[in-house]
Each structure stands twice: as C-alpha cells, then as structure tokens.
Motif scaffolding. Structure first.
Motif, mmCIF file in Angstrom:
data_model
loop_
_atom_site.group_PDB
_atom_site.id
_atom_site.type_symbol
_atom_site.label_atom_id
_atom_site.label_comp_id
_atom_site.label_asym_id
_atom_site.label_seq_id
_atom_site.Cartn_x
_atom_site.Cartn_y
_atom_site.Cartn_z
ATOM 1 N N MET A 1 0.861 -1.165 0.000
ATOM 2 C CA MET A 1 0.000 0.000 0.000
ATOM 3 C C MET A 1 0.898 1.215 0.000
ATOM 4 O O MET A 1 1.875 1.276 0.729
ATOM 5 N N THR A 2 0.599 2.213 -0.791
ATOM 6 C CA THR A 2 1.358 3.437 -0.805
ATOM 7 C C THR A 2 0.444 4.602 -0.553
ATOM 8 O O THR A 2 -0.760 4.522 -0.706
ATOM 9 N N ALA A 3 1.019 5.697 -0.201
ATOM 10 C CA ALA A 3 0.221 6.864 0.145
ATOM 11 C C ALA A 3 0.353 7.939 -0.886
ATOM 12 O O ALA A 3 1.342 8.068 -1.556
ATOM 13 N N ALA A 4 -0.692 8.768 -0.998
ATOM 14 C CA ALA A 4 -0.647 9.924 -1.869
ATOM 15 C C ALA A 4 -1.174 11.109 -1.100
ATOM 16 O O ALA A 4 -1.876 10.971 -0.124
ATOM 17 N N THR A 5 -0.864 12.318 -1.542
ATOM 18 C CA THR A 5 -1.305 13.473 -0.794
ATOM 19 C C THR A 5 -2.225 14.342 -1.585
ATOM 20 O O THR A 5 -2.183 14.387 -2.799
ATOM 21 N N GLU A 6 -3.041 15.065 -0.840
ATOM 22 C CA GLU A 6 -3.966 16.003 -1.446
ATOM 23 C C GLU A 6 -3.221 17.276 -1.763
ATOM 24 O O GLU A 6 -2.423 17.746 -0.954
ATOM 25 N N PRO A 7 -3.400 17.873 -2.943
ATOM 26 C CA PRO A 7 -2.692 19.085 -3.273
ATOM 27 C C PRO A 7 -3.017 20.198 -2.290
ATOM 28 O O PRO A 7 -4.103 20.281 -1.736
ATOM 29 N N VAL A 116 -8.815 5.137 -4.222
ATOM 30 C CA VAL A 116 -9.510 5.581 -3.018
ATOM 31 C C VAL A 116 -8.592 5.437 -1.810
ATOM 32 O O VAL A 116 -8.565 6.294 -0.915
ATOM 33 N N GLY A 117 -7.812 4.359 -1.774
ATOM 34 C CA GLY A 117 -6.863 4.165 -0.693
ATOM 35 C C GLY A 117 -5.803 5.254 -0.662
ATOM 36 O O GLY A 117 -5.416 5.728 0.413
ATOM 37 N N LEU A 118 -5.334 5.662 -1.839
ATOM 38 C CA LEU A 118 -4.365 6.744 -1.913
ATOM 39 C C LEU A 118 -4.944 8.037 -1.370
ATOM 40 O O LEU A 118 -4.302 8.761 -0.612
ATOM 41 N N ALA A 119 -6.179 8.324 -1.753
ATOM 42 C CA ALA A 119 -6.821 9.546 -1.268
ATOM 43 C C ALA A 119 -7.008 9.502 0.248
ATOM 44 O O ALA A 119 -6.866 10.518 0.933
ATOM 45 N N ALA A 120 -7.322 8.323 0.784
ATOM 46 C CA ALA A 120 -7.519 8.187 2.228
ATOM 47 C C ALA A 120 -6.213 8.430 2.977
ATOM 48 O O ALA A 120 -6.177 9.194 3.961
ATOM 49 N N THR A 121 -5.140 7.790 2.552
ATOM 50 C CA THR A 121 -3.858 7.984 3.219
ATOM 51 C C THR A 121 -3.369 9.413 3.041
ATOM 52 O O THR A 121 -2.711 9.968 3.930
ATOM 53 N N TYR A 122 -3.693 10.009 1.917
ATOM 54 C CA TYR A 122 -3.376 11.405 1.655
ATOM 55 C C TYR A 122 -4.011 12.305 2.713
ATOM 56 O O TYR A 122 -3.348 13.146 3.341
ATOM 57 N N SER A 123 -5.285 12.138 2.976
ATOM 58 C CA SER A 123 -6.002 12.972 3.944
ATOM 59 C C SER A 123 -5.481 12.756 5.358
ATOM 60 O O SER A 123 -5.357 13.704 6.140
ATOM 61 N N ILE A 124 -5.174 11.495 5.705
ATOM 62 C CA ILE A 124 -4.668 11.193 7.049
ATOM 63 C C ILE A 124 -3.321 11.874 7.269
ATOM 64 O O ILE A 124 -3.084 12.512 8.304
ATOM 65 N N ALA A 125 -2.416 11.731 6.288
ATOM 66 C CA ALA A 125 -1.088 12.331 6.435
ATOM 67 C C ALA A 125 -1.174 13.849 6.537
ATOM 68 O O ALA A 125 -0.458 14.480 7.315
ATOM 69 N N LYS A 126 -2.074 14.446 5.765
ATOM 70 C CA LYS A 126 -2.227 15.900 5.821
ATOM 71 C C LYS A 126 -2.750 16.333 7.185
ATOM 72 O O LYS A 126 -2.367 17.392 7.701
ATOM 73 N N SER A 131 3.472 17.843 4.594
ATOM 74 C CA SER A 131 3.257 18.669 3.413
ATOM 75 C C SER A 131 2.878 17.821 2.214
ATOM 76 O O SER A 131 3.148 16.612 2.159
ATOM 77 N N ALA A 132 2.249 18.478 1.253
ATOM 78 C CA ALA A 132 1.891 17.792 0.011
ATOM 79 C C ALA A 132 3.132 17.266 -0.689
ATOM 80 O O ALA A 132 3.127 16.185 -1.268
ATOM 81 N N ALA A 133 4.224 18.035 -0.605
ATOM 82 C CA ALA A 133 5.457 17.629 -1.282
ATOM 83 C C ALA A 133 5.993 16.321 -0.728
ATOM 84 O O ALA A 133 6.330 15.394 -1.477
ATOM 85 N N SER A 134 6.066 16.203 0.609
ATOM 86 C CA SER A 134 6.657 15.010 1.212
ATOM 87 C C SER A 134 5.800 13.775 0.984
ATOM 88 O O SER A 134 6.320 12.682 0.739
ATOM 89 N N VAL A 135 4.473 13.917 1.039
ATOM 90 C CA VAL A 135 3.618 12.742 0.889
ATOM 91 C C VAL A 135 3.530 12.323 -0.576
ATOM 92 O O VAL A 135 3.447 11.139 -0.886
ATOM 93 N N THR A 136 3.553 13.287 -1.479
ATOM 94 C CA THR A 136 3.566 12.936 -2.897
ATOM 95 C C THR A 136 4.840 12.172 -3.248
ATOM 96 O O THR A 136 4.812 11.194 -4.002
ATOM 97 N N THR A 137 5.963 12.611 -2.682
ATOM 98 C CA THR A 137 7.224 11.905 -2.903
ATOM 99 C C THR A 137 7.133 10.473 -2.403
ATOM 100 O O THR A 137 7.554 9.526 -3.080
ATOM 101 N N MET A 138 6.569 10.282 -1.199
ATOM 102 C CA MET A 138 6.413 8.934 -0.665
ATOM 103 C C MET A 138 5.528 8.082 -1.560
ATOM 104 O O MET A 138 5.796 6.895 -1.785
ATOM 105 N N ALA A 139 4.450 8.669 -2.091
ATOM 106 C CA ALA A 139 3.543 7.917 -2.957
ATOM 107 C C ALA A 139 4.267 7.385 -4.184
ATOM 108 O O ALA A 139 4.108 6.225 -4.566
ATOM 109 N N VAL A 140 5.076 8.238 -4.789
ATOM 110 C CA VAL A 140 5.779 7.838 -6.007
ATOM 111 C C VAL A 140 6.839 6.788 -5.708
ATOM 112 O O VAL A 140 6.911 5.733 -6.350
ATOM 113 N N VAL A 141 7.681 7.049 -4.699
ATOM 114 C CA VAL A 141 8.808 6.164 -4.423
ATOM 115 C C VAL A 141 8.340 4.797 -3.930
ATOM 116 O O VAL A 141 8.805 3.754 -4.412
ATOM 117 N N THR A 142 7.403 4.757 -2.975
ATOM 118 C CA THR A 142 6.927 3.466 -2.478
ATOM 119 C C THR A 142 6.149 2.711 -3.545
ATOM 120 O O THR A 142 6.177 1.481 -3.586
#
Length: 358
Positions: A1-7, A116-126, A131-142
């Motif tokens: 599972m990987t995370a994504a962030t909300e802009p 949907v899972g990405l959006a959920a982890t995005y909201s939790i991390a925010k 920051s959007a930058a750090s979570v977006t980086t994690m989403a891509v790399v993981t």
C-alpha cells in the motif's frame, strides 16, 4: 500500500471531479461480481476440487496456528513501515502502520480501490501536518518499490526452478518475461520522472487521472507536485533505498513464511522452489485491478500452479484460501482499528497545516 497526498489549497476550496455515480456503481458491481464468480466457480474449477472438500480441510486448522498467522501478518505490515518511513522523513513507524492499514482496508473492499486508498492515506497524512510535497514523494517512491518487488518475485522463482532442474511451465516462463518487461518499463518511467521536468509532468498528469485528484481552477495537482519534487525524489531514493529495500524484503519474506505455514497446515507437500513460484505468481496477480486487490484472480492462479505441480487439489485450494483470509480479509478489521487509532491521535492545527502547505 502506498500513500498519496492532497494538493495544497492556495485559493477558494475547489471541487473535486468525480466519476458519475452510475459508472462507479457499475464498476463496483462488475468487479465484485467477477470476484465472487472467480472464488465460487473459477477457483474450485481450476483447482479441480470442491468447496465442501476445502471446508473440511480448513476446519482442521487449530486456533493457536490462526493466532500465529495473524502475528506474522502484523509483523509483515510492520516491516513495510520501514519502506514508508524511508520514503518520508518525520513519519514514525506507528503512523506509517496506520496509514498502511487504513489505505489497504479501502483498497481491499473496492475494485480499483487503490485510488480511493491513496486519497484516504493522503487525507490522514495531511491531518498530521505533513506537506503535500513530502507525501507525494512517498507515494511515487513506495509505488515504484512495490511494483519492482512484485515483478522481481517471478524472476527469482524461475531462476530457482531452473537451478533445481525443475520443469518450468510455459505460463511461468511467460510470467517471468512479463515481469522483466514490466520492471524495465517502471524503471524507465521512474528515471524519466525524476530526470526531466517534462517527464515528471507527463507522469504526474497520468497519476492525476488515476486517483482523480484533479481540481477545477488553478490549484496544485500531483502533476505540479512531481515536477517540483524531482530533486526531493532523487534525494529520497539516494538516502533511503537500502532501508526501503530491506523493509520490502522483510515484508514479502514474512508473507512467504506465512504462505509456507498455510500450505503445510493444509497438507501440501512440494519443494520450496515450487512453493515460492506459486507464491510469486500470486503476488504478481495482486496487481490485477479488475477485482478488489486481485481477489479471486490471485487465488485461482496460485491454486492452479500448485495443482499443476502435483499438489492435492483440496489441500492446494484450502492453503490458498487460508493465506488469502489473513493477507486480504484480515486487513479490513486491521484497517478499522487503524481508523479508530487515527481518530483519537493528535492532529496538526490549522496554522501548522497552512505552514507545511506554504
């Protein structure tokens, strides 16, 4: 599972584009229907057995073993937190575990639930102030590390079977070649994304479409985030690749131990190489997005491989079902616990979130 962030929000609250309820409902219905059909009819058909025989085997599993299996699942998920913490500075292992199980529980319930899972982890991390930058980086790399790990497994399995002079089924050779091509494509895309601004924008645009985080107006998007995070992504890979790789090895290694114990419990007697090959096929098939988490497709492919190598059909299907219960279905109650834990954890203040978005 990987995370994504909300802009980040830099203006009035924009509306999120959504798939029409009818189309989404149709996708969910078809995906779940296919999963049920594959489990109820396809799995016993290709495994050459029946559900009544399988239930007879499953009833013999002792309670202490079920507890052991659950412990291995939790240990494997904890190993995966090293992948996530290696990809995002400041993320604790506990929070990484919560992000993982919350997102996975959603992904395992819906066809194509990864978005949907990405959006959920995005909201939790925010909500924790990341920051959007750090979570977006994690989403891509993981995400890249996940794909590479899954496509590497069939290659390792083929090499191991060839070394052991075991006859290689044509399907296994084809899976290995597909893994080589897929892995190469992922590496090329990743290199382009962190190497050129144009490549980053094109990949970001594709991710935007996938997880439907595109906003109306001129708000930031994943496309903008990837373009601005090329240096951060390269730095993350340079400093965290070893930790992320070891975490991924621990995660898949513990799940393989779980697979071995499940098959041993149901009475499957095959060499370790063939068991690993069947496990690798299953992990690769989890990427099939037509059903929730590849449910039904994964079990059918794995059981068919075991039976083809001479394992007892009822034992094979029971072992695969037992493994799926703990690696797929048990992540749903774990996710529910994760949501409860998140709800009672301290959140970042509005000022702190604004500061990270700035």
């Amino acid at each position: 599972m990987t995370a994504a962030t909300e802009p980040a929000d830099h203006g009035p609250a924009p509306a999120t584009q959504r798939t029409s309820p009818f189309v989404r409902g149709l996708q969910v219905t078809l995906g779940l229907g296919l999963a049920v059909a594959m489990l109820w009819w396809g799995l016993p058909h290709f495994a050459k057995t029946s559900w009544s025989e399988v239930w007879h085997v499953l009833r013999t599993v002792p309670t202490w073993k079920a507890a052991l299996f659950m412990g291995l699942v939790v240990a494997g998920l904890y190993c995966y937190t090293f992948v996530m913490t290696g990809a995002m500075q400041g993320l604790s292992h506990l929070r990484a575990l919560i992000l993982n199980v919350c997102g996975s529980s959603v992904s395992n319930l819906l066809p194509g639930g990864g978005a949907v899972g990405l959006a959920a982890t995005y909201s939790i991390a925010k909500s924790w102030g990341f920051s959007a930058a750090s979570v977006t980086t994690m989403a891509v790399v993981t995400g890249v590390w996940n794909v590479l790990a899954r496509v590497a497994l069939p290659i390792i399995a083929v090499l191991g079977l060839a070394w052991g002079a075991t006859d290689l089924p044509a399907a296994m050779r084809e899976a290995a070649w597909a893994a080589v091509l897929s892995g190469t494509a992922v590496i090329v895309l990743f290199a382009v994304a962190i190497g050129t601004d144009r490549g980053a924008r094109q990949l970001g645009r594709g991710i935007d479409r996938l997880i439907r985080l595109v906003r109306r107006g001129h708000g930031s998007t994943v496309e903008d985030g990837l373009s601005g995070l090329r240096a951060r992504t390269a730095a993350t890979v340079r400093t965290g690749w070893l930790q992320m790789t070891l975490g991924m090895v621990g995660f898949f290694g513990l799940y393989y131990v779980l697979f071995l114990l499940c098959t041993e419990t149901t009475g499957i007697e095959l060499p370790f190489g063939q068991l690993f090959a069947a496990y690798a096929i299953g992990r690769l098939l989890t990427a099939v997005g037509v059903t929730p988490g590849g449910l039904g497709v994964t079990e059918t492919g794995t059981a068919a491989a075991l039976v083809a190598w001479g394992a007892d059909p009822a034992a094979s299907m029971a072992g695969v079902v037992l493994f799926s219960i703990f690696t797929h279905f048990m992540e749903i109650p774990l996710g529910a616990l994760g949501w409860v834990a998140w709800s009672v954890m301290p959140k970042a203040s509005a000022d702190e979130r604004a500061a990270t978005d700035a």
